[in-house]
Design a protein around this motif. Structure first.
Motif, PDB file in Angstrom:
ATOM      1  N   LEU A   6     -37.340  -3.181   8.643  1.00 34.08           N
ATOM      2  CA  LEU A   6     -36.257  -2.599   7.652  1.00 34.08           C
ATOM      3  C   LEU A   6     -35.064  -2.666   8.584  1.00 34.08           C
ATOM      4  N   GLU A   7     -35.376  -2.489   9.853  1.00 29.06           N
ATOM      5  CA  GLU A   7     -34.579  -2.095  11.287  1.00 29.06           C
ATOM      6  C   GLU A   7     -33.870  -2.953  11.002  1.00 29.06           C
ATOM      7  N   LYS A   8     -34.606  -4.451  11.129  1.00 29.33           N
ATOM      8  CA  LYS A   8     -33.947  -5.722  11.065  1.00 29.33           C
ATOM      9  C   LYS A   8     -32.966  -5.921  10.450  1.00 29.33           C
ATOM     10  N   LEU A   9     -33.317  -6.761   8.683  1.00 23.69           N
ATOM     11  CA  LEU A   9     -33.661  -6.647   7.764  1.00 23.69           C
ATOM     12  C   LEU A   9     -31.893  -5.631   6.989  1.00 23.69           C
ATOM     13  N   LEU A  10     -31.610  -4.599   8.155  1.00 22.28           N
ATOM     14  CA  LEU A  10     -30.569  -3.594   8.035  1.00 22.28           C
ATOM     15  C   LEU A  10     -29.331  -4.029   8.525  1.00 22.28           C
ATOM     16  N   ARG A  11     -29.951  -4.783   9.572  1.00 20.39           N
ATOM     17  CA  ARG A  11     -29.230  -5.932  10.754  1.00 20.39           C
ATOM     18  C   ARG A  11     -28.878  -6.451  10.335  1.00 20.39           C
ATOM     19  N   ALA A  12     -29.772  -7.835   9.993  1.00 18.61           N
ATOM     20  CA  ALA A  12     -28.861  -8.637   9.261  1.00 18.61           C
ATOM     21  C   ALA A  12     -28.417  -8.584   7.883  1.00 18.61           C
ATOM     22  N   ALA A  13     -28.850  -7.289   6.430  1.00 24.99           N
ATOM     23  CA  ALA A  13     -27.531  -7.669   5.598  1.00 24.99           C
ATOM     24  C   ALA A  13     -25.844  -7.077   6.580  1.00 24.99           C
ATOM     25  N   MET A  14     -26.125  -6.218   7.555  1.00 31.60           N
ATOM     26  CA  MET A  14     -24.308  -5.867   8.121  1.00 31.60           C
ATOM     27  C   MET A  14     -24.516  -7.520   7.911  1.00 31.60           C
ATOM     28  N   SER A  15     -24.721  -8.146   8.865  1.00 34.96           N
ATOM     29  CA  SER A  15     -23.776  -9.333   9.362  1.00 34.96           C
ATOM     30  C   SER A  15     -23.351 -10.556   8.068  1.00 34.96           C
ATOM     31  N   PHE A  16     -24.155  -9.591   6.861  1.00 32.09           N
ATOM     32  CA  PHE A  16     -24.353 -10.691   5.865  1.00 32.09           C
ATOM     33  C   PHE A  16     -22.366 -10.600   5.644  1.00 32.09           C
ATOM     34  N   LEU A  17     -22.280  -9.272   4.907  1.00 33.02           N
ATOM     35  CA  LEU A  17     -20.855  -9.063   4.977  1.00 33.02           C
ATOM     36  C   LEU A  17     -20.286 -10.116   5.587  1.00 33.02           C
ATOM     37  N   ASP A  18     -20.135 -10.802   6.423  1.00 32.21           N
ATOM     38  CA  ASP A  18     -18.993 -11.880   7.307  1.00 32.21           C
ATOM     39  C   ASP A  18     -18.770 -12.572   5.865  1.00 32.21           C
ATOM     40  N   ILE A  19     -19.324 -13.567   5.009  1.00 30.76           N
ATOM     41  CA  ILE A  19     -20.062 -14.462   4.266  1.00 30.76           C
ATOM     42  C   ILE A  19     -19.301 -13.715   3.109  1.00 30.76           C
ATOM     43  N   LEU A  20     -19.486 -12.376   2.385  1.00 30.56           N
ATOM     44  CA  LEU A  20     -18.795 -11.525   1.705  1.00 30.56           C
ATOM     45  C   LEU A  20     -16.850 -12.024   1.972  1.00 30.56           C
ATOM     46  N   ARG A  21     -16.632 -11.661   3.470  1.00 29.67           N
ATOM     47  CA  ARG A  21     -15.379 -11.566   3.459  1.00 29.67           C
ATOM     48  C   ARG A  21     -14.884 -12.778   3.450  1.00 29.67           C
ATOM     49  N   ALA A  22     -15.934 -13.623   3.451  1.00 28.81           N
ATOM     50  CA  ALA A  22     -15.113 -15.228   3.810  1.00 28.81           C
ATOM     51  C   ALA A  22     -14.625 -15.953   2.383  1.00 28.81           C
ATOM     52  N   ALA A  36     -15.128 -22.668   3.476  1.00 34.72           N
ATOM     53  CA  ALA A  36     -15.325 -24.008   4.376  1.00 34.72           C
ATOM     54  C   ALA A  36     -14.528 -23.591   6.004  1.00 34.72           C
ATOM     55  N   GLU A  37     -13.175 -23.472   6.019  1.00 33.97           N
ATOM     56  CA  GLU A  37     -12.421 -22.970   6.909  1.00 33.97           C
ATOM     57  C   GLU A  37     -12.639 -21.462   7.106  1.00 33.97           C
ATOM     58  N   LYS A  38     -12.737 -20.482   7.021  1.00 32.99           N
ATOM     59  CA  LYS A  38     -13.158 -19.424   6.742  1.00 32.99           C
ATOM     60  C   LYS A  38     -14.339 -19.438   7.563  1.00 32.99           C
ATOM     61  N   LEU A  39     -15.435 -20.282   7.218  1.00 31.47           N
ATOM     62  CA  LEU A  39     -17.241 -20.378   7.959  1.00 31.47           C
ATOM     63  C   LEU A  39     -16.794 -21.112   8.871  1.00 31.47           C
ATOM     64  N   ALA A  40     -15.726 -21.889   9.227  1.00 33.84           N
ATOM     65  CA  ALA A  40     -16.187 -23.078  10.796  1.00 33.84           C
ATOM     66  C   ALA A  40     -14.390 -23.736  10.836  1.00 33.84           C
ATOM     67  N   PRO A  41     -14.737 -22.160  10.666  1.00 33.83           N
ATOM     68  CA  PRO A  41     -12.500 -22.947  12.155  1.00 33.83           C
ATOM     69  C   PRO A  41     -12.487 -23.086  13.315  1.00 33.83           C
ATOM     70  N   ASN A  42     -13.478 -24.061  13.561  1.00 28.23           N
ATOM     71  CA  ASN A  42     -13.536 -24.470  15.307  1.00 28.23           C
ATOM     72  C   ASN A  42     -13.662 -25.599  15.171  1.00 28.23           C
TER      73      ASN A  42
END
Length: 304
Positions: free
Chosen positions: A114-130, A255-261
């Motif tokens: 669960l701790e690892k799942l929640l950590r991964a879930a927080m990083s998932f927010l980057d996709i929503l923001r993109a 796509a540009e938000k996900l891969a700007p470089n």
């Protein structure tokens, strides 16, 4: 060559007497000199152009071991160049997020940490923001569900270390009713909607990949919504999501938000590759996540 010819003419005109040549002979000598000079310069330039063209042909078409241009050389070089660029380019955030989710589930026992799942879930927010401003409501909703997920887990992280233990421990408190009637707020309610949000995003990616180059983000989002979330939404949320879907950004902007470089010509290739990896890695954990809810009778299907 022309400038040199004029200089030679001036020279011979001034010194024709000293040369002891008639005018006709002088002019003939000048023409010979000019002709030879021009010819040599032309041949020199021609050879340089030939060398340059040959070098370009080697790069463009490829040369086999015998020094002859291979028929498929151009296609081979183009493919090799594409692969090289893709390999050297940085991955999108999807790659690292997928890796975090993959680490959350034990491949043998299928237990979800669960701790690892929640950590991964927080990083998932980057996709929503993109996805842009249209997903602002979804970001806030996900953050709210994340806080709910912490309610039971935060009481004893060692005891409720995995998803099933946490949900089972909360169910044993008697706050949830049979038939998947979950109390809200609760860890069960928060983790349920987090899973549905992630499944929704996976469905968007799968729709984009299945549609190929012509697939648009609004169309993919609409299909994913119909498949994953619409059944759980009442009239008001359906209207809100209708606006969200119609306001979705272009696929290129996302796509540009996900891969700007990543360079423009290769960006979509890299993004599609990482989307496929993301779906491949997340589907097993989403299935197990849903299986735990079904086993504990916590799959609340009521509309909100």
């Amino acid at each position: 060559a022309v400038s040199g010819a004029h200089d030679l003419l001036d020279y011979f005109e001034k010194d024709v007497a000293s040369l002891g040549l008639p005018d006709f002979s002088t002019m003939f000598a000048v023409l010979v000199v000019v002709s030879l000079t021009s010819t040599l310069m032309y041949l020199s330039d021609l050879w340089s152009v030939y060398e340059l063209r040959f070098a370009l042909e080697q790069v463009e078409f490829g040369v086999d071991g015998g020094g002859e241009v291979s028929k498929d050389g151009k296609e081979d070089l183009e493919a090799d160049a594409a692969i090289a660029v893709a390999a050297q380019s940085e991955h999108t955030c999807l790659d690292s997020i997928a890796a975090l989710f993959e680490q959350a589930m034990d491949k043998d026992s299928k237990e979800i940490d669960l701790e690892k799942l929640l950590r991964a879930a927080m990083s998932f927010l980057d996709i929503l923001r993109a996805m842009g401003p249209t997903m602002t409501l979804a970001v806030k909703d996900f953050q709210g569900n994340y806080r709910k997920a912490q309610m039971q887990f935060g009481k004893d992280k060692a005891k409720f270390a995995n998803l099933k233990a946490c949900l089972q421990g909360e169910k044993e408190t008697g706050i949830h009713k049979p038939g998947g009637i979950n109390k809200d707020p609760s860890s069960a309610a928060g983790l349920l909607w987090m899973r549905r949000s992630i499944s929704f995003q996976v469905a968007i990616f799968e729709a984009l990949l299945a549609g190929g180059e012509r697939a648009t983000l609004p169309a993919a989002t609409g299909k994913a919504y119909a498949d994953e979330l619409e059944v759980y939404h009442g009239w008001l949320l359906k209207k809100i999501f209708g606006k969200v879907i119609s306001s979705s950004p272009s696929r290129e902007s996302f796509a540009e938000k996900l891969a700007p470089n990543v360079i423009d010509s290769m960006r979509q290739v890299v993004v599609d590759r990482d989307m496929a990896t993301f779906c491949e890695k997340l589907n097993p954990i989403l299935e197990q996540w849903k299986s735990v809810y079904a086993e504990l009778d916590l799959e609340d299907v009521r509309k909100v």
